[in-house]
Design an enzyme around this catalytic site. Structure first.
Site: not given
Ligand code: CTP
Length: 353
Positions: A154, A284, A232
């Site tokens: 990210n 949260k 891969k």
């Protein structure tokens, strides 16, 4: 005073130069510090401008010695070094490496980045005292491999978490940083580098029982590929599916193991939200048994890789006044000040009961 006075700029005063300098400095750092200078200062000598200044200043003093390895190891130099420490001077010890004299050994000036960081730590007296507190900080992105060349990650850089670790260190806490990503580890902080959410979880679980609290600023991947291909993966012709599985929620796990009561642990999380910020943060807080959540509004596009940022603390009583916008270093300090005040009031309240 000149036409454009600058309070931060030192201007020489030929009459009492050493006194002016001694008063002007917030921190006095001697880098590189020679054996001679250590010896002068350890014995209260005032043979030149620097030695005089070191006697006259009330600012904290930091030494970064650099010299030939045999000189550094000499008992006289070591005794001077210890004596200066006993005066409350701070030290950043020389590292191993190739020395100017061509020899290899201990005596190399510490990294400039580390010296700059140590100066910052020594000069941070505005922060509350968290001496003796052990704090776990998570920071940075995690990386989940798909195959030897591809990965899921990210946009977090880890900068905010690392600045929080620095601010806690500067406040005197013993900080343990568990970090993903590529940013350099800060000076004086026990750092574990991890790649995946699983590795971050393992490092945090091992540390958590010995900690007083945790600030979880890491951007942990919520999913990882079900399979990691050893070779891969070649492209196919038709649509391709990637099967993801959930990673463990580190903060939730720490929350479940959290010690409560008199010597209870505290837990602080982050919430990067693009909508319904405060409602999501409150949810949260409850779900992960947190003491506070700092809400990062990412809808403005400011959070990732940008300098100025704003954080809104949310506690059981509701959202508090936002901190910022500030550059991340100052924002981290504001967070630590806010949090230490909150902790102080919590402990005062529990003492009264
Ligand atoms: N966190 C964690 N482990 C995870 C995911 C998140 O420890 N696997 C922590 C983060 O470090 C942060 C907090 O949980 O302090 C909130 O993370 P965030 O991704 O904003 O929220 P989530 O709880 O994952 O919920 P959602 O993805 O629905 O926003």
């Amino acid at each position: 005073m000149g036409a454009n006075p600058d309070q931060n700029e030192w201007r020489p005063n030929p009459r009492v130069e050493h006194i002016e300098l001694a008063r002007w400095a917030d921190v006095v750092a001697v880098a590189p510090a020679t054996a001679n200078m250590l010896g002068q200062a350890a014995n209260g000598l005032a043979g030149d401008l620097l030695a005089t200044l070191l006697l006259a200043t009330k600012a904290p003093i930091l030494w970064a010695p650099a010299m030939n390895a045999a000189m550094w190891e000499h008992p006289a130099v070591q005794a001077n070094f210890e004596r200066l420490k006993s005066f409350g001077h701070k030290m950043i010890e020389p590292s191993m490496g190739m020395l100017a004299c061509g020899e290899e050994g201990a005596g190399k000036l510490a990294d400039i980045e580390d010296i700059a960081d140590a100066i910052r730590a020594v000069g941070s007296e505005r922060l509350p005292s968290l001496t003796g507190k052990k704090v776990l900080v998570t920071a940075g992105p995690t990386r989940e491999d798909l195959d030897p060349v591809r990965l899921l990650t990210n946009r977090s850089t880890g900068e905010m978490g690392i600045e929080i670790a620095r601010a806690l260190r500067d406040a005197g806490a013993e900080v343990h940083l568990v970090v993903g990503g590529d940013l350099a580890a800060p000076y004086g902080i026990e750092t574990a580098r991890v790649r995946t959410a699983e590795a971050m979880m393992a490092a945090c679980s091992a540390l958590w029982p010995g900690m007083d609290g945790c600030i979880a600023a890491a951007a942990v991947a919520d999913q990882r590929p079900q399979e990691i291909a050893l070779e891969k993966v070649k492209k196919g012709d038709g649509p391709e599916n990637l099967v993801l599985v959930r990673t463990q929620d580190i903060l939730l796990n720490l929350g479940m193991q959290k010690r409560v009561g008199q010597k209870g642990q505290w837990l602080v999380g982050f919430a990067a939200e693009s909508e319904h910020h405060l409602e999501n943060a409150s949810a949260k807080l409850a779900k992960k048994k947190l003491d506070a959540v700092f809400v990062n509004d990412i809808s403005t596009g400011k959070a990732f890789g940008h300098q100025d940022n704003t954080l809104t603390p949310v506690i059981a009583e509701g959202p508090q006044a936002p901190l910022g916008p500030l550059p991340k270093g100052q924002l981290a300090q504001a967070l630590v000040v806010w949090w230490a005040e909150w902790l102080g009031s919590k402990y005062r309240a529990s003492d009264e009961h």
